[in-house]
Design a protein around this motif. Structure first.
Motif, PDB file in Angstrom:
ATOM      1  N   ALA A   1       0.595  -1.174  -0.119  1.00 45.94           N
ATOM      2  CA  ALA A   1      -0.133  -0.107  -0.012  1.00 45.94           C
ATOM      3  C   ALA A   1       1.164   1.549  -0.271  1.00 45.94           C
ATOM      4  O   ALA A   1       0.335   2.188  -0.261  1.00 45.94           O
ATOM      5  N   MET A   2       1.916   1.006   0.372  1.00 53.36           N
ATOM      6  CA  MET A   2       2.632   2.186   0.987  1.00 53.36           C
ATOM      7  C   MET A   2       4.129   2.721  -0.354  1.00 53.36           C
ATOM      8  O   MET A   2       4.995   3.471  -0.865  1.00 53.36           O
ATOM      9  N   ARG A   3       3.661   1.906  -1.736  1.00 51.15           N
ATOM     10  CA  ARG A   3       4.572   1.325  -2.824  1.00 51.15           C
ATOM     11  C   ARG A   3       4.143   2.949  -3.625  1.00 51.15           C
ATOM     12  O   ARG A   3       3.048   3.624  -3.782  1.00 51.15           O
ATOM     13  N   THR A   4       4.981   3.642  -3.808  1.00 51.65           N
ATOM     14  CA  THR A   4       4.533   5.061  -4.661  1.00 51.65           C
ATOM     15  C   THR A   4       3.673   5.273  -6.193  1.00 51.65           C
ATOM     16  O   THR A   4       2.868   5.400  -6.887  1.00 51.65           O
ATOM     17  N   ASP A   5       3.923   3.514  -6.695  1.00 49.41           N
ATOM     18  CA  ASP A   5       3.164   3.436  -8.163  1.00 49.41           C
ATOM     19  C   ASP A   5       1.216   2.415  -7.541  1.00 49.41           C
ATOM     20  O   ASP A   5       1.260   2.195  -8.858  1.00 49.41           O
ATOM     21  N   TYR A   6       1.033   2.345  -6.803  1.00 54.04           N
ATOM     22  CA  TYR A   6       0.393   1.822  -5.929  1.00 54.04           C
ATOM     23  C   TYR A   6      -0.365   2.682  -6.519  1.00 54.04           C
ATOM     24  O   TYR A   6      -1.227   4.054  -6.260  1.00 54.04           O
ATOM     25  N   ARG A   7      -2.126   2.059  -6.940  1.00 58.48           N
ATOM     26  CA  ARG A   7      -3.440   2.556  -7.120  1.00 58.48           C
ATOM     27  C   ARG A   7      -4.368   2.241  -7.090  1.00 58.48           C
ATOM     28  O   ARG A   7      -5.767   2.126  -7.015  1.00 58.48           O
ATOM     29  N   GLY A   8      -4.410   1.518  -5.391  1.00 57.58           N
ATOM     30  CA  GLY A   8      -5.446   1.064  -4.764  1.00 57.58           C
ATOM     31  C   GLY A   8      -5.367  -0.338  -5.390  1.00 57.58           C
ATOM     32  O   GLY A   8      -4.930  -1.018  -6.051  1.00 57.58           O
ATOM     33  N   CYS A   9      -6.340  -1.054  -4.200  1.00 60.10           N
ATOM     34  CA  CYS A   9      -6.959  -2.426  -4.449  1.00 60.10           C
ATOM     35  C   CYS A   9      -7.567  -2.699  -5.941  1.00 60.10           C
ATOM     36  O   CYS A   9      -8.313  -1.963  -6.304  1.00 60.10           O
ATOM     37  N   ALA A  10      -6.970  -3.589  -7.146  1.00 64.53           N
ATOM     38  CA  ALA A  10      -7.209  -3.120  -8.072  1.00 64.53           C
ATOM     39  C   ALA A  10      -9.310  -4.311  -8.191  1.00 64.53           C
ATOM     40  O   ALA A  10      -9.419  -3.366  -8.923  1.00 64.53           O
ATOM     41  N   PHE A  11      -8.937  -4.773  -6.898  1.00 67.41           N
ATOM     42  CA  PHE A  11     -10.641  -5.779  -6.921  1.00 67.41           C
ATOM     43  C   PHE A  11     -11.604  -4.479  -6.802  1.00 67.41           C
ATOM     44  O   PHE A  11     -12.943  -4.102  -7.147  1.00 67.41           O
ATOM     45  N   VAL A  12     -11.275  -3.668  -5.545  1.00 72.51           N
ATOM     46  CA  VAL A  12     -11.828  -2.806  -5.307  1.00 72.51           C
ATOM     47  C   VAL A  12     -12.472  -1.814  -6.952  1.00 72.51           C
ATOM     48  O   VAL A  12     -13.539  -0.677  -6.800  1.00 72.51           O
ATOM     49  N   ASN A  13     -11.569  -1.491  -7.039  1.00 70.67           N
ATOM     50  CA  ASN A  13     -11.254  -0.606  -8.565  1.00 70.67           C
ATOM     51  C   ASN A  13     -11.875  -0.534  -9.480  1.00 70.67           C
ATOM     52  O   ASN A  13     -12.580  -0.023 -10.273  1.00 70.67           O
TER      53      ASN A  13
END
Length: 209
Positions: A100-112
């Protein structure tokens, strides 16, 4: 070319298409990416994609299946290294927090993805996303059940919502966000549920923590 070679080549192409689609969907949103962009990036004809995925929904489901498999492969490898349930729980939360703290993280793919498919005609995709969350809930309940104490399912659900919240805020903040507190929050929940004297603590309202 032999039939076996054709099959291997075809499966390699399928994997390539799923990988490209996963990257594009995650970066731009599922609705914003058409199959034309996927085949262009893959360098193949559209017919090659439709041979494996008759519809875009089939491709979306394949992407979700891959992400689901990757997530649980990481979970299982972590579980194998930490047989003690409390240590395992912290180890699972550690890699999820790091994710969750990665700079390229864009949120949970399943929730998105679920957020993009809200109509009745898309229920099969929402159900696939829900399956992932239900599996997380099941596994957390299994872990908290091993920890002992009353109301372990309630503890698992509180850990679950903490994870979902960390993943959601991680996609927004990227850095210096509240996701960094996931493990600390979980430790507080565990301490409240399993205090040193072994008795379950209670909330102000009388419910076990």
């Amino acid at each position: 070319m032999s039939e076996v070679a054709k099959q291997v080549r075809g499966e390699a192409l399928r994997d390539k298409l799923v990988g490209i689609a996963a990257e594009l969907f995650y970066a731009n949103g599922v609705r914003a990416v058409g199959v034309d962009e996927v085949v262009r990036r893959a360098g193949v004809a559209k017919a090659s994609l439709y041979r494996w995925f008759p519809s875009k929904d089939d491709l979306v489901l394949a992407v979700l299946q891959r992400r689901d498999g990757d997530f649980w492969a990481k979970w299982d490898s972590t579980a194998a290294q930490h047989p003690d349930p409390r240590e395992q729980l912290d180890a699972q939360l550690a890699w999820i927090q790091d994710l969750a703290m990665r700079t390229d993280y864009r949120g949970c793919a399943f929730v998105n993805t679920a957020a993009e498919f809200d109509g009745d005609e898309s229920q099969h995709i929402r159900n696939r996303c829900l399956d992932h969350e239900e599996e997380l809930r099941r596994r957390l309940r299994a872990l908290t059940g091993e920890l002992g104490g009353p109301h372990s399912d309630r503890l698992a659900d509180r850990l679950h919502i903490s994870i979902v919240g960390a993943l959601a805020t991680g996609g927004l903040y990227r850095v210096n966000g509240p996701a960094a507190e996931l493990r600390a929050l979980a430790a507080d929940l565990l301490s409240a549920h399993l205090p040193a004297d072994g008795r379950a603590a209670r909330d102000v309202g009388g419910h076990p923590r």
